[in-house]
Design an enzyme around this catalytic site. Structure first.
Site, PDB file in Angstrom:
ATOM      1  N   HIS A 117       4.729   5.043  -2.640  1.00  0.00           N
ATOM      2  CA  HIS A 117       5.069   6.355  -2.086  1.00  0.00           C
ATOM      3  C   HIS A 117       6.488   6.411  -1.494  1.00  0.00           C
ATOM      4  CE1 HIS A 117       0.899   6.909  -2.768  1.00  0.00           C
ATOM      5  NE2 HIS A 117       0.448   6.474  -1.608  1.00  0.00           N
ATOM      6  N   ASP A 163       0.821  -1.211   0.000  1.00  0.00           N
ATOM      7  CA  ASP A 163       0.000   0.000   0.000  1.00  0.00           C
ATOM      8  C   ASP A 163       0.861   1.270   0.000  1.00  0.00           C
ATOM      9  OD1 ASP A 163      -2.553   1.389   0.246  1.00  0.00           O
ATOM     10  OD2 ASP A 163      -1.959   1.854   2.312  1.00  0.00           O
TER      11      ASP A 163
HETATM   12  C1  BG6 Z   1      -2.753   6.008   0.015  1.00  0.00           C
HETATM   13  C2  BG6 Z   1      -2.855   4.746   0.819  1.00  0.00           C
HETATM   14  O1  BG6 Z   1      -2.103   5.762  -1.197  1.00  0.00           O
HETATM   15  O2  BG6 Z   1      -2.033   6.992   0.753  1.00  0.00           O
HETATM   16  C3  BG6 Z   1      -3.510   5.027   2.161  1.00  0.00           C
HETATM   17  O3  BG6 Z   1      -3.608   3.792   0.126  1.00  0.00           O
HETATM   18  C4  BG6 Z   1      -2.807   6.169   2.878  1.00  0.00           C
HETATM   19  O4  BG6 Z   1      -3.513   3.850   2.973  1.00  0.00           O
HETATM   20  C5  BG6 Z   1      -2.637   7.365   1.966  1.00  0.00           C
HETATM   21  O5  BG6 Z   1      -3.609   6.497   4.003  1.00  0.00           O
HETATM   22  C6  BG6 Z   1      -1.766   8.422   2.613  1.00  0.00           C
HETATM   23  O6  BG6 Z   1      -1.744   9.581   1.832  1.00  0.00           O
HETATM   24  P1  BG6 Z   1      -1.526  11.023   2.485  1.00  0.00           P
HETATM   25  O7  BG6 Z   1      -1.459  11.960   1.321  1.00  0.00           O
HETATM   26  O8  BG6 Z   1      -2.682  11.260   3.390  1.00  0.00           O
HETATM   27  O9  BG6 Z   1      -0.230  10.939   3.237  1.00  0.00           O
END
Ligand code: BG6
Length: 486
Positions: free
Chosen positions: A242, A237
């Site tokens: 990321h 995930d």
């Molecule tokens: C998403 C995930 O890609 O990114 C989530 O699937 C996560 O689980 C989210 O909560 C976090 O994104 P941000 O921008 O809130 O840090």
């Protein structure tokens, strides 16, 4: 300071899944904001496509409601809202059948000079099918763009399958794979900090950098997304996409030009230079229950689940620049704060004339993605006043919102920038197919090793920094995680 906004060419953006959560929460509010600042032209068309039969008026009403909810009625400007709603159109389409495609085709043919883009805000299982139907119906022209978002496969094999299905209908230069982290202001600033300043680059290597920490911590649990999350876990995930992107931008060589393939080639080289992970390089965790709040296992409804809601990793990049500098990655749900940051810790001076300096943590560059985007440099200075040469560490802090005068409503949302980049035809902040595959090729083996080991993730308390073992991971190398506090 007022940022200058360059309007994009007029466009027809077809949003599949236009009645869904992502469209309501992110896509429409982002487009509204870009219209409000003058970047989206008023003659652009946003064509919602979804299964339900709905009139254009009903669709406009649903989008208007979404804007009231996610931007807030008080922040909406009546004239901008009217203009925005006038840009909206709707076509009922059966993604798995033949209904609606010719209607969509006719609408798009009315404006052949507009940029044509298809945003697939739908379940990933529909990506290939919709791409194929767009192609078969002759709606996807050689210059049109297709936008998809993670999960881009579940492992290397499924990512390859998806890439090859897409490539039958679209060229790579037409495919925009969103990783919304790349749209975050500070993530782009990381490139500016590194490559637009002479200060850091000479020190940006294993001779001077002792270790790097990348943390993406969240306070939320997995409630409501249990089924998806339990089949993914933190590794799939968050890390595969990321955190991997953050690692690449931190570690990559300077690209020769700020152009999509030059940047993406350098990122790819980093992923390919990562050493395979061993069991001892990772710590997995699952949050416990606390008070009335259920545990991870309660939230996913499976007491036997071995999926991780937390993972910490020690990664090594085997190349000339980074050999000998560990990169620690960590991400998890239900931690003590919502915080995303990259910490580059520099080595101590080679010789010290101050006896106390040994106790200091050393210089560090802390790049905060959220909250309070900005950078902090940790430096050692003399504690002011009499009493001898005492040293203290102080932060030299630059919060971008302060430094740049703020933008009232804050920085543009990641989706605002990314959607405008799609229209502009700039793929720099989007993942290329080979990058996605390389990232899977790195995470797949360790997921398999975890599975084969039969071991369970370690429990941790909500509101903590994750399992204590993650501190041992860095501790065994003589390093310490920065506390997750906000
Ligand atoms: C998403 C995930 O890609 O990114 C989530 O699937 C996560 O689980 C989210 O909560 C976090 O994104 P941000 O921008 O809130 O840090």
């Amino acid at each position: 300071m007022v940022s200058s906004v360059i309007p994009v060419h007029t466009f027809d953006l077809v949003i599949f899944g236009a009645t869904g959560d992502l469209a309501h929460r992110k896509i429409f509010p982002s487009l509204y904001r870009r219209l409000a600042v003058g970047q989206m032209p008023a003659d652009a068309r946003i064509i919602g496509a979804a299964r339900s039969k709905m009139s254009r008026t009903e669709f406009r009403k649903s989008v208007s409601d979404a804007l009231q909810k996610y931007i807030g009625a008080a922040k909406l400007d009546a004239d901008v809202l009217d203009t925005f709603l006038a840009c909206l159109d709707y076509v009922a389409i059966d993604a798995k059948g033949t209904g609606g495609w010719s209607v969509l085709g006719k609408k798009l043919d009315e404006r052949e000079d507009a940029v044509r883009a298809f945003y697939l805000s739908v379940a990933p299982s529909l990506f290939s099918e919709i791409a194929q139907r767009l192609y078969d119906a002759g709606i996807a022209t050689p210059s049109s763009r297709i936008v998809i978002e993670k999960p881009l496969g579940h492992d290397l094999a499924s990512a390859q399958e998806l890439n090859s299905a897409l490539s039958r209908c679209f060229d790579e230069h037409q495919i925009y794979r969103i990783d919304h982290y790349l749209g975050k202001e500070t993530v782009q600033n990381l490139m500016a900090i590194r490559f637009a300043n002479a200060l850091f680059e000479p020190l940006w290597n294993s001779r001077y950098v002792e270790h790097v920490q990348i943390t993406v911590a969240e306070t939320v649990g997995v409630n409501g997304r249990g089924a998806y999350y339990d089949a993914s876990g933190a590794m799939r995930d968050m890390v595969q996409n990321h955190l991997m992107q953050l690692l690449c931008l931190t570690a990559m060589e300077p690209p020769s030009r700020f152009e999509p393939d030059a940047v993406r080639d350098e990122k790819l080289k980093i992923i390919r230079a990562l050493d395979p992970l061993t069991l001892g390089d990772t710590v997995r965790g699952q949050y416990r229950a606390a008070g009335k709040e259920g545990s991870y296992l309660d939230h996913v409804g499976d007491p036997q689940s071995k999926t991780e809601s937390f993972v910490a990793i020690r990664a090594h990049i085997s190349n000339w620049r980074w050999s000998g500098t560990p990169f620690y990655l960590r991400t998890g749900k239900k931690l003590s704060g919502r915080l995303s940051e990259i910490v580059v810790t520099f080595r101590h001076p080679p010789h010290t004339i101050f006896p106390q300096v040994e106790q200091q943590k050393g210089n560090a560059l802390i790049i905060r993605l959220q909250p309070d985007e900005g950078i902090t440099m940790r430096v050692t200075i003399k504690d002011p006043g009499p009493g001898g040469m005492r040293l203290v560490e102080v932060p030299m802090d630059m919060t971008f919102a302060d430094a740049l005068g703020g933008h009232g409503d804050g920085m543009p949302e990641a989706y605002e920038r990314l959607i405008m980049d799609v229209i502009r035809g700039d793929q720099t902040l989007f993942m290329r197919g080979d990058e996605v595959e390389a990232a899977w090729a790195w995470v797949d083996p360790i997921i398999q090793i975890w599975k084969d080991s039969g071991s369970r993730p370690l429990p941790y308390d909500p509101g903590s920094g994750g399992p204590i073992e993650s501190y041992k991971l860095t501790g065994s190398d003589g390093h310490l995680w920065r506390e997750i506090t906000v």
